[in-house]
Each structure stands twice: as C-alpha cells, then as structure tokens.
Scaffold this motif. Sequence first.
Motif, short mmCIF file in Angstrom:
data_model
loop_
_atom_site.label_atom_id
_atom_site.label_comp_id
_atom_site.label_asym_id
_atom_site.label_seq_id
_atom_site.Cartn_x
_atom_site.Cartn_y
_atom_site.Cartn_z
N VAL A 157 0.84 -1.21 0.00
CA VAL A 157 0.00 0.00 0.00
C VAL A 157 0.87 1.25 0.00
N ALA A 158 1.96 1.22 0.76
CA ALA A 158 2.86 2.38 0.80
C ALA A 158 3.47 2.65 -0.58
N GLU A 159 3.90 1.60 -1.25
CA GLU A 159 4.47 1.77 -2.59
C GLU A 159 3.44 2.34 -3.55
N HIS A 160 2.19 1.91 -3.41
CA HIS A 160 1.13 2.42 -4.29
C HIS A 160 0.87 3.89 -4.03
N ALA A 161 0.88 4.28 -2.75
CA ALA A 161 0.70 5.70 -2.42
C ALA A 161 1.79 6.54 -3.07
N ILE A 162 3.01 6.07 -3.01
CA ILE A 162 4.12 6.79 -3.62
C ILE A 162 4.00 6.75 -5.15
N ALA A 163 3.50 5.64 -5.70
CA ALA A 163 3.31 5.56 -7.16
C ALA A 163 2.29 6.60 -7.62
N LEU A 164 1.20 6.76 -6.88
CA LEU A 164 0.22 7.80 -7.21
C LEU A 164 0.87 9.17 -7.16
N LEU A 165 1.69 9.38 -6.14
CA LEU A 165 2.37 10.66 -5.99
C LEU A 165 3.31 10.93 -7.17
N PHE A 166 4.07 9.92 -7.56
CA PHE A 166 4.98 10.08 -8.69
C PHE A 166 4.22 10.33 -9.99
N GLU A 167 3.10 9.67 -10.17
CA GLU A 167 2.32 9.88 -11.39
C GLU A 167 1.82 11.32 -11.49
N ILE A 168 1.37 11.86 -10.35
CA ILE A 168 0.93 13.25 -10.34
C ILE A 168 2.11 14.19 -10.59
N ALA A 169 3.24 13.89 -9.97
CA ALA A 169 4.40 14.78 -10.08
C ALA A 169 5.05 14.73 -11.45
N ARG A 170 5.13 13.53 -12.05
CA ARG A 170 5.89 13.38 -13.29
C ARG A 170 5.06 12.97 -14.50
N GLY A 171 3.85 12.48 -14.31
CA GLY A 171 2.98 12.16 -15.44
C GLY A 171 3.56 11.11 -16.37
N VAL A 172 4.21 10.09 -15.82
CA VAL A 172 4.83 9.07 -16.66
C VAL A 172 3.81 8.36 -17.53
N GLY A 173 2.64 8.05 -16.96
CA GLY A 173 1.60 7.40 -17.75
C GLY A 173 1.12 8.28 -18.90
N HIS A 174 0.97 9.55 -18.63
CA HIS A 174 0.54 10.50 -19.67
C HIS A 174 1.60 10.60 -20.77
N HIS B 155 -4.21 18.68 -6.61
CA HIS B 155 -4.31 17.37 -7.25
C HIS B 155 -4.57 16.30 -6.19
N ALA B 156 -5.05 15.16 -6.63
CA ALA B 156 -5.27 14.04 -5.71
C ALA B 156 -4.95 12.73 -6.41
N GLY B 157 -4.50 11.77 -5.61
CA GLY B 157 -4.33 10.39 -6.07
C GLY B 157 -5.20 9.53 -5.17
N VAL B 158 -6.15 8.80 -5.77
CA VAL B 158 -7.18 8.11 -4.99
C VAL B 158 -7.28 6.65 -5.41
N ASP B 159 -7.30 5.75 -4.41
CA ASP B 159 -7.44 4.32 -4.68
C ASP B 159 -8.69 3.72 -4.03
N VAL B 160 -9.41 4.52 -3.22
CA VAL B 160 -10.55 4.01 -2.45
C VAL B 160 -11.75 4.94 -2.62
N TYR B 161 -12.96 4.33 -2.58
CA TYR B 161 -14.16 5.07 -2.91
C TYR B 161 -15.30 4.67 -1.98
N ASP B 162 -16.28 5.58 -1.84
CA ASP B 162 -17.43 5.31 -0.98
C ASP B 162 -18.22 4.10 -1.46
N HIS B 163 -18.32 3.95 -2.78
CA HIS B 163 -19.06 2.83 -3.36
C HIS B 163 -18.15 2.14 -4.38
N GLU B 164 -17.93 0.87 -4.17
CA GLU B 164 -17.07 0.10 -5.07
C GLU B 164 -17.81 -1.13 -5.56
N PRO B 165 -17.66 -1.49 -6.87
CA PRO B 165 -16.85 -0.79 -7.88
C PRO B 165 -17.39 0.61 -8.17
N LEU B 166 -16.50 1.45 -8.60
CA LEU B 166 -16.85 2.84 -8.90
C LEU B 166 -17.71 2.90 -10.17
#
Length: 331
Positions: free
Chosen positions: A121-138, A270-281
């Motif tokens: 979970v920690a690695e995923h939190a940092i992965a979301l952070l890196f994606e927002i910061a660097r936009g590698v997927g984009h 910006h936000a990086g989100v992996d959890v939602y009030d209703h799942e599946p989203l």
Amino acid sequence: MSFIDLPADRPDLPQVTLPSCVPALVPAYRERLAALHDVARVRMYDDSITDGREFLRRIEGADLAVIAGFHIADDVLRELSGHVRCLVFSGTGIASFVNVPLAHSLGVTMCNAERYGDASVAEHAIALLFEIARGVGHQNASLHAGRWFDEGGMLQLQGLTIGLVGFGGVGRAVARIADGIGMRVKVWCRHPDREPLAEFHAEPAASLDDLFAGCDVVSLHLALNEATRGMIGAHELDMLRPGSILINTARAEIIAPGALVERLRRGDIHAGVDVYDHEPLAPDDPILALPNVVTTPHTAWKTVRALDNVAVQNADTIRAFLAGSPEHVVD
C-alpha cells in the motif's frame, strides 16, 4: 462458479466456508485454505457475489466464514449469527463490510488480517504521488499516440514536505520511502511515538490543521472506525494550499461524503485516490470527470506477496480460533 470441498468424508470437523471471493485472492486461498483439511472441512467458492440470500445459502452449516470483499447487511448478519461463530476478514478495514457493534452484540467473533500489505500500500501511495508529479503514464500514452511530449512544469519531490495522517505500518512504510527520496516528513497521529519518528527523520505536526496547511503533500493512513469516519472535511481540505497533493490509499469514508470532489473542482490541487465510498466505482462517478485526479481501482494491496500474506494469516487465524486461542480479534 466452482468450489472446493475438503475433506468431504469428515462430518465431525467444523465447517469453514469462503462464500464469495475477490478474484485476485482465489489462487492464494486455494493453496492456503486447502491446508486446513486436518482441522476443518473447507468449502471455497471462487466467484464473487453480492446477493445476501445466496451468501446465506452458501454458508449454511458453517462454523466460520472467510469474508473477502462481501458487504454483510444487518439482516444477513443477524441470520448467520445463529451458527457462524467467527468471521475472518481478508483485510483490516472491516467496518466497511460489516456492522461491527451489531456483530459484537450478536456474539460473533471477528478477526482481521494485519500488516499483510503495509509495503504494498505504501508503494502504491508513492506511485500515485509520482504519477501526479511526473505524469509518466501520460507521457507514455503521448508517445504511443505519435506525439512527442514536450511539456515542462513537472514536479520534483525532493525537498518537498509530505504530511502523513496516521503513523501505523503503512504510514511508516511511506515515511521510509519519502525520507529516502529526500522529502521532509511530518506526522499527525493521536499517540505519536518519538522513536519511530526519529527513525524516519520525521517531525510531529502541531495539529491536523497545521499538517494540512503546511505540507506540499498530505497522505492518509488511518484505519476506518467511528472515530475516523468523516474526520477529514471541508475545513481540512480548504487548508490545502494551491499546488498541493492529497493521496488516499486508506478508506474513502475517512473523508466526509462529497468533500473531496468539491475541493478538487476548484482545480488548484491534485489528488491520487485508490478508495471510494461505493465500489466498484460507477462509470459516471463525478470524480472520474475531474482532470486533476489520478484514480486506481482499489488495487494498492493487490501485490502477489500481499495476497499470499492475507491467505496465510487467515489460515493461521482459523487454526488458532479452532484451537481455542483466537488471534487478530477485532474489539
């Protein structure tokens, strides 16, 4: 749908049933629950259901039930309490899946899985952070579409301050990574322990307001319970300064309903989100229409190691309960 039923010739053994399973957990549970054949009859269904009546049909006669992603309605809980002595959950956030006070009042023991996926979970939190910061997927999508990415303004994380709300296993794992890449770490928790703070060169925040107002990144790492449900609201989110980032890999319900979407609609954070009030989203959920949020479908914990850790710990918990020494009991 298929199921295993082992051993079929031992009606004297207590019955353990997994009536509905998160697909990612099926391989691990097949291996680890089958190993209980010497202490219990194990019935495992390998599909995922949502219907309460079908759930009750599948756990008929069960002494213990393993709960992997199924939301137990109060009427279902009352009915199963007539024969199910223990509910074993495939995670820590059981308040999202069952009415905990009601289960206690009915005399049903509840056990969870602890620390099985802290690193994942920690690695995923940092992965979301890196994606927002660097936009590698984009950038990757741009190149595959034939466009040479030539934009600037990406964010360097080294030297920024990350504020952690909660400092349990996942929070500390995030602190370790953040410290390693040169971020300053601040922590808010109800009972700060100075020793682990020093280990990660972290410092305590004077208050929750101080953390939200003074950090470049805020990452949530609290368990969901009655004390934390909705504790992050418009007041705290309003304190996020323009350009800051919020990460949530904990539980959606920690944030007051609708508050995050409203804050994101201003467009200045910006936000990086992996959890939602209703799942599946739902495909039309308003959070998916926002350009300033990176979303993932509650996959932070779904690494091969974490999935196996869940199954191993659940199997050990079942053995301990049947031996009269319950472990990981939720009180």
